[in-house]
Each structure stands twice: as C-alpha cells, then as structure tokens.
Design an enzyme around this catalytic site. Sequence first.
Site, mmCIF file in Angstrom:
data_model
loop_
_atom_site.group_PDB
_atom_site.id
_atom_site.type_symbol
_atom_site.label_atom_id
_atom_site.label_comp_id
_atom_site.label_asym_id
_atom_site.label_seq_id
_atom_site.Cartn_x
_atom_site.Cartn_y
_atom_site.Cartn_z
ATOM 1 N N VAL A 124 0.911 -1.154 0.000
ATOM 2 C CA VAL A 124 0.000 0.000 0.000
ATOM 3 C C VAL A 124 0.949 1.201 0.000
ATOM 4 O O VAL A 124 1.534 1.528 1.032
ATOM 5 C CB VAL A 124 -0.948 -0.026 1.218
ATOM 6 C CG1 VAL A 124 -1.785 1.243 1.272
ATOM 7 C CG2 VAL A 124 -1.850 -1.264 1.156
ATOM 8 N N PRO A 125 1.135 1.820 -1.166
ATOM 9 C CA PRO A 125 2.296 2.685 -1.420
ATOM 10 C C PRO A 125 2.259 4.082 -0.820
ATOM 11 O O PRO A 125 2.203 5.084 -1.537
ATOM 12 C CB PRO A 125 2.338 2.739 -2.949
ATOM 13 C CG PRO A 125 0.899 2.627 -3.350
ATOM 14 C CD PRO A 125 0.291 1.664 -2.361
ATOM 15 N N CYS A 126 2.387 4.184 0.492
ATOM 16 C CA CYS A 126 2.449 5.499 1.135
ATOM 17 C C CYS A 126 3.734 6.233 0.758
ATOM 18 O O CYS A 126 3.795 7.463 0.873
ATOM 19 C CB CYS A 126 2.292 5.382 2.647
ATOM 20 S SG CYS A 126 3.490 4.315 3.449
ATOM 21 N N HIS A 127 4.735 5.502 0.270
ATOM 22 C CA HIS A 127 5.979 6.153 -0.150
ATOM 23 C C HIS A 127 5.768 7.061 -1.362
ATOM 24 O O HIS A 127 6.597 7.907 -1.650
ATOM 25 C CB HIS A 127 7.067 5.102 -0.440
ATOM 26 C CG HIS A 127 6.748 4.166 -1.554
ATOM 27 N ND1 HIS A 127 5.980 3.023 -1.358
ATOM 28 C CD2 HIS A 127 7.065 4.188 -2.868
ATOM 29 C CE1 HIS A 127 5.861 2.386 -2.516
ATOM 30 N NE2 HIS A 127 6.500 3.073 -3.446
ATOM 31 N N ARG A 128 4.634 6.923 -2.052
ATOM 32 C CA ARG A 128 4.352 7.731 -3.241
ATOM 33 C C ARG A 128 3.712 9.078 -2.924
ATOM 34 O O ARG A 128 3.340 9.817 -3.825
ATOM 35 C CB ARG A 128 3.456 6.944 -4.202
ATOM 36 C CG ARG A 128 4.130 5.699 -4.749
ATOM 37 C CD ARG A 128 3.245 4.948 -5.710
ATOM 38 N NE ARG A 128 3.869 3.657 -6.031
ATOM 39 C CZ ARG A 128 3.196 2.580 -6.380
ATOM 40 N NH1 ARG A 128 1.877 2.607 -6.493
ATOM 41 N NH2 ARG A 128 3.842 1.458 -6.632
#
Length: 167
Positions: A124-128
């Site tokens: 779940v790409p919170c890094h984006r």
Amino acid sequence: MTEISFKSVYDAPIGKMIIISDGDSIIEIDHVNHNESITSNPDELCLLATKQLDEYFAGTRIEFDLPLKAIKGTDFQKAAWQALTTIPYGETISYGEQAKRMNNPKAVRAVGGANGKNPFSIVVPCHRVIGANGTLTGYTGGMSRKEWLLDFESKMRVNGMRDAKGI
C-alpha cells in the site's frame, strides 16, 4: 483481536522487512528498524507476499495481489490507506491531493498521520505521497528508503518494466 499466527523476515534491497499473517490474510508488512531477532514461521500467505515482493524488486511487478486485512486503524485511516492504492506505480501525489481524492480536502495533516500508520509498507504505497512543493516528507521506514523506492519506481517506469506482472 486477531491472534498473530505466522511471521516471515524478508531481506529487501532496502533492508529487512517483516511479513505477518493470521492464516487468512496478511495483517502487516513493515520495515524492521532495529536489530532485534525475529523468529520466522511463515505460512503460504507469507511466502506469497515474499514472492510478490521479490517480483516488485526485480522490476516485474507493479501491483500486488494479496489478501490484506488491517486489524488496527480508524475508519479514516483505512480510507486513507485505500486511497493510497489508487496512486499509479512510479507516480507521486501530494498529501493535499490524497485528501481531495478522499473528498476531504482540509484533512491534509490527518492524511499524513494516517499514512504514517499504514500497516502495509510498499504494498500500500504510502511512499508515493510527497509534500505539496515536491519535497520528500516523512516515511516510517526512513527517508532514505522512501527516496530509494521512488527512485527505483521512476527508473523502472522510464526504462520499462521487465515483463511486468500485476498490470
């Protein structure tokens, strides 16, 4: 509360991660930010998550197909995590844009707080999610990991995925 049944340590190019399954769903994927010893007792779901993370880091997977279940978190946090899944591979949005996508444009700080509690790193790409001015902002895995992940995805996207799965 769900009892944790299975754990697996994953050696990612950006450091150790832990994958936790309750036997029915993946309930956590997180960076290990300490030297504590973790005993692995993986199940099929932990192994599936490992396989998909291997594919991601090999540049052949851009989306994950795992049964995820957030066992902690408010309804708002869960909505924020769901909104993260709409950010395309190799792209970034601001916290403000994420709040708008959640139909709550004034909740920028709350979105940042929710992203910081995301139980499924990378998947779940919170890094984006980045600052409104384009700067990198907080990441519970550490800023060097966030920078590495964004750089990696950008390069993979520009250079083309290698027989990408999960498209």
